[in-house]
Design an enzyme around this catalytic site. Structure first.
Site, PDB file in Angstrom:
ATOM      1  CG  ASN A  21       2.061   6.033  -6.891  1.00 58.86           C
ATOM      2  OD1 ASN A  21       2.468   6.978  -7.547  1.00 58.86           O
ATOM      3  ND2 ASN A  21       1.150   6.146  -5.955  1.00 58.86           N
ATOM      4  NE  ARG A  22       7.444   1.208  -1.539  1.00 61.05           N
ATOM      5  CZ  ARG A  22       8.722   0.928  -1.774  1.00 61.05           C
ATOM      6  NH1 ARG A  22       9.057  -0.042  -2.599  1.00 61.05           N
ATOM      7  NH2 ARG A  22       9.668   1.619  -1.193  1.00 61.05           N
TER       8      ARG A  22
END
Ligand code: CTP
Ligand code: CA
Length: 221
Positions: free
Chosen positions: A34-35
């Site tokens: 994920n960012r």
């Protein structure tokens, strides 16, 4: 609770915080993630420590520096993050700010995957990761106060309420990421609890952290 004069509001308390992304390997050189910069979670760990808490910060791979006065456990994957959280118990409170990958590659390759001669893309089979927040919320040694985050791009409150119920936590910090919160220095959040919703103004992430730490101290007092 009897607090010695001059003691900080979270003196003697242990708080667990997760932060950053998790990296789920596809092979030795590739991963699914994920960012997440870790800025919000690390700021929360620092703010809790500033109020006197003993803080265990379980962090995925980030480039932000370790906060001072906090015990940092570095992990890569969601399964490692869950194990580190369970190993850190007991805790009085826990704040789950990490952006955990919901899935991981089912069968990571032991060697770097090579492009096939026909240029075809390899199939990507995924399996679900454990939900760390939900697991700790229903844990035999559950912290007294369990706080989750919810990054949403639409219907923020509705989704946060559903998450509060589904995960079994006490509060959700609902994070409106329809703008530019990911990686930025500011955040617009709503504190969703069984008692209702509090809308906080758009604030620097360090201010969100300070307010949340104050609320944790009140709740544990
Ligand atoms: N979380 C977790 N472990 C996971 C997934 C999420 O601990 N495997 C935690 C996050 O740290 C956050 C909260 O759960 O505190 C909500 O995460 P979010 O991704 O918003 O919720 P999901 O249940 O994964 O739902 P979705 O991604 O579908 O919105
Ligand atoms: Ca998710």
């Amino acid at each position: 609770r009897g607090t010695a004069p001059g003691a900080l509001p979270l003196s003697g308390r242990h708080v667990l915080v997760t932060s950053g992304p998790t990296h789920e390997p596809l092979d030795p050189v590739r991963y699914l993630a994920n960012r997440s910069s870790g800025k919000q979670g690390h700021s929360i760990a620092a703010a809790l420590a500033a109020l006197g808490a003993r803080v265990t910060l379980v962090s995925g791979p980030v480039t932000v520096p370790d906060p001072d006065g906090v015990t940092v456990m570095r992990v890569e994957t969601a399964r490692e993050m869950l194990a580190a959280c369970e190993a850190a118990l007991p805790a009085d409170a826990a704040v789950f700010a990490a952006a955990v990958a919901d899935w991981r590659p089912a069968d990571p390759a032991p060697q770097k995957m090579k492009k096939p001669a026909d240029d075809a893309a390899p199939p990507l089979a995924l399996v679900p990761n454990p939900d760390i927040l939900a697991t700790l919320s229903r844990h035999p040694r559950r912290p007294r106060l369990v706080i989750g985050f919810a990054a949403e791009t639409e219907r923020v409150i509705e989704h946060a309420r559903a998450k509060l119920a589904r995960k079994g936590c006490d509060w959700i910090v609902a994070n409106d990421v329809s703008g530019d919160a990911m990686g930025g220095a500011e955040n617009t959040v709503h504190l969703v609890t069984a008692n209702g919703v509090e809308d906080w103004p758009r604030l620097p992430k360090v201010e969100v952290a300070a307010r949340l730490a104050d609320r944790v101290a009140e709740a544990l007092a």
